[in-house]
Design an enzyme around this catalytic site. Structure first.
Site, mmCIF file in Angstrom:
data_model
loop_
_atom_site.group_PDB
_atom_site.id
_atom_site.type_symbol
_atom_site.label_atom_id
_atom_site.label_comp_id
_atom_site.label_asym_id
_atom_site.label_seq_id
_atom_site.Cartn_x
_atom_site.Cartn_y
_atom_site.Cartn_z
ATOM 1 N N GLU A 52 0.901 -1.239 0.174
ATOM 2 C CA GLU A 52 -0.219 0.516 0.273
ATOM 3 C C GLU A 52 1.092 0.766 0.149
ATOM 4 O OE1 GLU A 52 -3.531 2.238 3.190
ATOM 5 O OE2 GLU A 52 -2.160 0.251 3.342
ATOM 6 N N LYS A 121 -9.366 2.701 -2.226
ATOM 7 C CA LYS A 121 -9.607 2.225 -0.742
ATOM 8 C C LYS A 121 -10.634 2.315 -0.494
ATOM 9 C CE LYS A 121 -6.746 1.418 3.518
ATOM 10 N NZ LYS A 121 -5.845 1.844 4.385
ATOM 11 N N CYS A 178 -5.670 -3.472 2.560
ATOM 12 C CA CYS A 178 -4.837 -3.395 3.940
ATOM 13 C C CYS A 178 -5.921 -2.745 4.717
ATOM 14 C CB CYS A 178 -4.097 -2.197 4.444
ATOM 15 S SG CYS A 178 -3.633 -2.457 5.849
#
Length: 681
Positions: A52, A121, A178
């Site tokens: 990330e 994300k 994540c």
């Protein structure tokens, strides 16, 4: 395409990459990323996954609102994109990107100089040490469906993107970032229902005590629940340690099984690769019909998912050996501690099944035939333990050994000693007189003194033994416990009806021969049955497997089962991958060749060196043909009439009431035709 090419057999190699980073130095980070991309391409990987925000570093905090850093990260992405033109690989890299005046934490998927898509994300953590909502915007709030980056227009943008490889349509991947995995319903769940077989997580994930186990649990469970591979790449050395630390934890799971992982706390860049079995994932989704039901139930949520098709040259013109190790004994755990626990659990299942049957029948005794061979040994141990559980004496196990025309002194001695060591009520019945009477009655040449040892001669003996056992059971008000194992059931190596095919209750019917060998070996190791029993068990293991139905000629060995139907260790391997996964014959042969072509590879440390085998591709092909003919065409009618027996392992049962329903008059033509794809050598 060479047979020794993993892509030919629907594997795909994927790389998890952990570059060293410098906070606020995108140019350095780009060079590190490109170097790992090259390494992954050299290893013939199809996909490389990076952490990330790896092009900027994750721990920049409010520096993300500095235009110089954002411009530098975009330029770094341009460097990676340019380098990708000459690399036959797809990469997913992390970068902060401005879209529509807002800042997003993104996974950028690129290949051969083209950006295939950008995945923002969805879930931004804003608790404890995380403050991502301070810098970024949640990806699912963006109205944008396409963006322009680095001169490329109409690039798909959004969390609902799945990427499908044109050259390998089973390879469909999705990216999440994540925290997306930490949520109750990760975006990858919907991606899997949209067809993604490979789920990639670009993560930063600082380390705290015990967090690595939690990460693995999350990824393992998600891969199992989604019937997918899960690739996880976390930030490593170079991230800011102002308040946090980073362990560079990367790994690959496939349907709950760990395939590869990085070294934690390394001070250098890392890469691990794993060969993902796409057939396994697709086959399991097809079988597990609740997966398809989930697709139907989530159809509204899936409506927004889009498929991005891409082309990636696969290395199909040369050998690309499989790096993934396949154990020779798929029914037996390789780890000794796990193996011992599995052995105990198998006994519990077998004993539990038998005790329940006896109590439902109001029976306190059992009748069993003991040959001195492997299967009856295992069944006899189960019967003895069932008596222990029921609080009854082992003398209630009425054990009979019944020598025939070809019974050896060795097996007869082993049967006698075993029955005595276990404390059973032992008896011996010579079946030769009754067999001779039947041979006379049916006019068999042997009854006239001719040495004719045909199928009828063999079946008369097997039938007489079973007939005696059933008549004894009627006299003693005790059920007959059968001894045949899963391997014999699969290959039809049993006498139908009035023969070893039949019993009131079977205990071994879903336990393969190789697993029984390890169960007996574990009994010797523990010594729980006593020293004398252990000595007998060791002798049983050293005895060649034989039905002992045909007398040996002068100076000739007796019958050897494996000379007729093939090595059980190889046939059990074939059975597992045909029954559990439904693989095609070339795929089964390829896996067997991978496991068995080297004498040492995959061998168990507790098998003596002289007894470890290896098989050429030609031998594997030969015995696979025998397996396919016997399993798919010759013996299903026997399985359609199997007695009751407890299912033991996930490798399958062949009961017509459980895992396996098939026509008794089917053909093996399709499977045998596929053998032509397997080279002779």
């Amino acid at each position: 395409m060479p047979f020794d090419n993993l892509y030919r057999h629907n594997f795909a190699r994927a790389a998890v990459c952990i570059p060293e980073v410098r906070v606020g130095d995108p140019a350095f980070n780009a060079r590190q990323t490109v170097a790992l991309m090259r390494r992954a391409a050299e290893r013939d990987a199809l996909l490389a996954v990076f952490p990330e925000l790896g092009l900027s570093a994750y721990s920049c905090e409010d520096l993300f609102h500095q235009q110089a850093l954002l411009d530098g990260a975009l330029a770094a992405l341009g460097d990676v994109l340019a380098a990708s033109r000459e690399l036959p690989i797809v990469a997913a890299v992390g970068a902060p990107l401005q879209v529509g005046g807002l800042l997003y934490n993104c996974a950028v998927v690129l290949a051969r100089g083209r950006i295939l898509g950008v995945v923002p994300k969805t879930y931004l953590p804003n608790y404890r040490e995380f403050y991502e909502l301070r810098q970024f915007t949640p990806g699912d709030t963006s109205p944008e469906r396409a963006v322009t980056l680095l001169g490329q227009r109409d690039i798909p943008f959004g969390a609902g993107l799945v990427f499908r490889c044109e050259e390998q349509p089973l390879f469909v991947f999705h990216c999440e970032i994540c925290e997306d995995l930490w949520t109750p319903v990760p975006p990858s769940s919907f991606a899997a229902l949209s067809g993604a077989t490979v789920l990639a997580n670009l993560s930063a994930s600082n380390v705290t005590i015990g967090k690595d186990d939690y990460r693995r649990q999350l990824a393992s469970n998600q891969s199992a629940r989604c019937l997918a591979a899960y690739l996880y790449s976390a930030a490593g050395f170079g991230e800011s340690t102002t308040d946090l630390a980073w362990d560079g934890h990367g790994f690959v799971y496939e349907n709950g099984n760990l395939l590869a992982q990085t070294e934690r706390f390394a001070y250098h860049a890392q890469m691990v690769t794993a060969d993902i079995d796409l057939d396994r994932l697709v086959q399991d989704r097809m079988r597990q019909t609740t997966f398809g039901q989930s697709v139907a139930h989530c159809r509204d949520a899936l409506a927004g998912y889009r498929t991005v098709r891409f082309s990636s040259p696969l290395p199909l013109d040369r050998k690309v050996p499989l790096e993934r190790a396949y154990e020779r004994f798929p029914y037996v755990p390789a780890d000794p501690a796990t193996r011992e626990a599995r052995c105990r659990e198998i006994y519990e299942i077998q004993v539990h099944g038998l005790v329940k049957r006896l109590r439902s029948m109001r029976a306190e005794r059992v009748v069993i035939g003991v040959s001195g061979g492997l299967d009856s040994t295992q069944a006899l141990i189960v019967c003895a333990r069932a008596m222990d559980v029921m609080g009854l004496p082992r003398a209630n196990v009425l054990a009979y050994t019944m020598p025939g025309f070809a019974t050896s002194e060795r097996t007869l001695d082993q049967a006698r000693r075993l029955m005595g060591a276990l404390g059973c009520t032992a008896a011996e019945i010579d079946i030769r007189p009754s067999c001779m009477q039947m041979l006379k009655d049916i006019g068999h040449p042997y009854a006239r003194g001719e040495q004719v040892f045909d199928l009828a001669f063999e079946n008369v003996q097997a039938g007489e033994r079973t007939s005696h056992l059933f008549r004894l059971a009627g006299m003693q008000n005790a059920p007959v416990v059968g001894t045949s194992d899963l391997s014999e059931v699969a290959l039809g190596w049993c006498t139908y009806g009035v023969g070893d095919h039949m019993a009131h209750y079977h205990v071994n019917a879903s336990v393969p021969k190789t697993l029984i060998q390890f169960l007996v070996r574990n009994e010797i190791r523990t010594g729980e049955l006593g020293a004398e029993a252990s000595r007998v068990l060791a002798d049983v293991l050293d005895t060649a497997i034989s039905p002992e139905l045909v007398p040996a000629g002068p100076g000739e060995p007796g019958q050897t089962t494996e000379h007729v139907i093939g090595p059980y260790e190889l046939q059990d391997f074939n059975l597992y991958y045909v029954l559990r996964f439904g693989y095609s014959p070339p795929k089964v042969a390829y896996l067997a060749w991978t496991a068995w072509r080297d004498r040492a590879r995959g061998a168990w440390p507790d098998i003596p060196e002289g007894k470890r085998n290896q098989y050429s591709l030609g031998e594997i092909r030969k015995w696979l043909r025998v397996f396919l003919e016997r399993f798919f065409q010759a013996s299903q009618y026997k399985r359609s009439a199997l007695p009751n027996a407890p299912k033991v392992g996930s490798g399958g049962s062949l009961s017509p009431r459980s895992d396996w329903r098939a026509p008794s008059d089917g053909e093996a033509a399709a499977w045998l035709a596929a053998l032509d794809e397997i080279p002779e050598r």
